[in-house]
Design a protein around this motif. Sequence first.
Motif, PDB file in Angstrom:
ATOM      1  N   TYR A  52     -43.038  -6.205  61.959  1.00 58.17           N
ATOM      2  CA  TYR A  52     -41.967  -7.180  61.796  1.00 58.17           C
ATOM      3  C   TYR A  52     -40.937  -7.235  62.922  1.00 58.17           C
ATOM      4  CZ  TYR A  52     -43.959  -7.116  57.142  1.00 58.17           C
ATOM      5  OH  TYR A  52     -44.838  -7.189  56.087  1.00 58.17           O
ATOM      6  N   ASN A  77     -48.056 -13.331  51.309  1.00 57.16           N
ATOM      7  CA  ASN A  77     -46.931 -14.198  51.643  1.00 57.16           C
ATOM      8  C   ASN A  77     -46.399 -14.881  50.386  1.00 57.16           C
ATOM      9  OD1 ASN A  77     -45.448 -16.608  52.519  1.00 57.16           O
ATOM     10  ND2 ASN A  77     -46.185 -16.098  54.559  1.00 57.16           N
ATOM     11  N   ARG A  95     -40.221  -9.715  56.379  1.00 55.10           N
ATOM     12  CA  ARG A  95     -40.103 -10.857  57.287  1.00 55.10           C
ATOM     13  C   ARG A  95     -40.071 -12.153  56.499  1.00 55.10           C
ATOM     14  NH1 ARG A  95     -44.694 -11.268  61.572  1.00 55.10           N
ATOM     15  NH2 ARG A  95     -45.956 -11.558  59.702  1.00 55.10           N
ATOM     16  N   LYS A 152     -40.807 -16.184  57.348  1.00 61.41           N
ATOM     17  CA  LYS A 152     -41.349 -17.098  58.346  1.00 61.41           C
ATOM     18  C   LYS A 152     -41.536 -18.466  57.725  1.00 61.41           C
ATOM     19  CE  LYS A 152     -45.032 -17.501  61.791  1.00 61.41           C
ATOM     20  NZ  LYS A 152     -46.247 -16.869  62.360  1.00 61.41           N
ATOM     21  N   SER A 176     -38.904 -17.436  62.528  1.00 63.36           N
ATOM     22  CA  SER A 176     -39.411 -16.174  61.975  1.00 63.36           C
ATOM     23  C   SER A 176     -38.353 -15.100  62.188  1.00 63.36           C
ATOM     24  CB  SER A 176     -40.714 -15.775  62.671  1.00 63.36           C
ATOM     25  OG  SER A 176     -41.166 -14.518  62.191  1.00 63.36           O
TER      26      SER A 176
END
Length: 271
Positions: free
Chosen positions: A24, A61, A91, A93, A98
């Motif tokens: 990350y 995700n 993270r 994005k 991002s």
Amino acid sequence: MPPVRWQSARHVARHGQLRSTDDYLAPATANGTYSGGYLSHMFDSDNNLRVDSSVKFKSVNYGGFSMSALYGFSNQAGATNKSEARSVGARYKNGPVSVGAAYEQFNIPDANTDGAVSSTADALFVAGRQRIFGVGGTYAIGPLKVGLEWTRMVIDGVTSGPIVANYLRRDNYEINARYDIKPALFLAGGYTFTDGRQTTGSATTDPKWHQVNLMLYDALSKRTDVFLLGAFQKAAGDATFAYIYGNGSTSIQSPGSAKQAVARIGIRHKF
């Protein structure tokens, strides 16, 4: 809810697993994306270290958000705090944006050859405890991609490495940019400022370093590419030597040049 995914180490004594900082934070840096070692931060101590004897959790995700966590085992009976590693990061994005953050800790790295961070990995410093944390991100505007990152490395009780000290801190501030001239050709560059603080005995010093990088890359075909890379570093503050990816003195007490430049040109053909 999508299922989570577990990753366990295979052949960890030889390969190890990437940490959350690699997952990350590295994507916001030049070294972690397109360049290589010469564009690393000072001593490369916040990048590119694989953890042996480890288990890793990595989520899928969730609407642009993902996270991971890693634990590296000591493998030493009665001393589970030696050569142990812990890492966590996340993270977000979405489209051209991002942003990531990560934290990790090594306890007495290189204390034994079978632990998570040992001489068979690449522990640059042998110390009581090493912590790394930071934030970084990228933003893409057409053919231009800009990256920003800040990381802090704190090490207590350094007994071996490029610098020996009771306390060692490094703050790295990086800005970089890559411009795709055409799909197979790009020009990239960046600047990193490293602000340090270290204590040895009763003496405290504040070493600093400035580094400027430039790279040109061209994929001539699907199997052949060429590149030209240059880096210039200058020691400042109480720093006495430049150290581009290990090209310098091995101790802060040793004589060395306060300025250093490295250039590399290469061609690669994949068979």
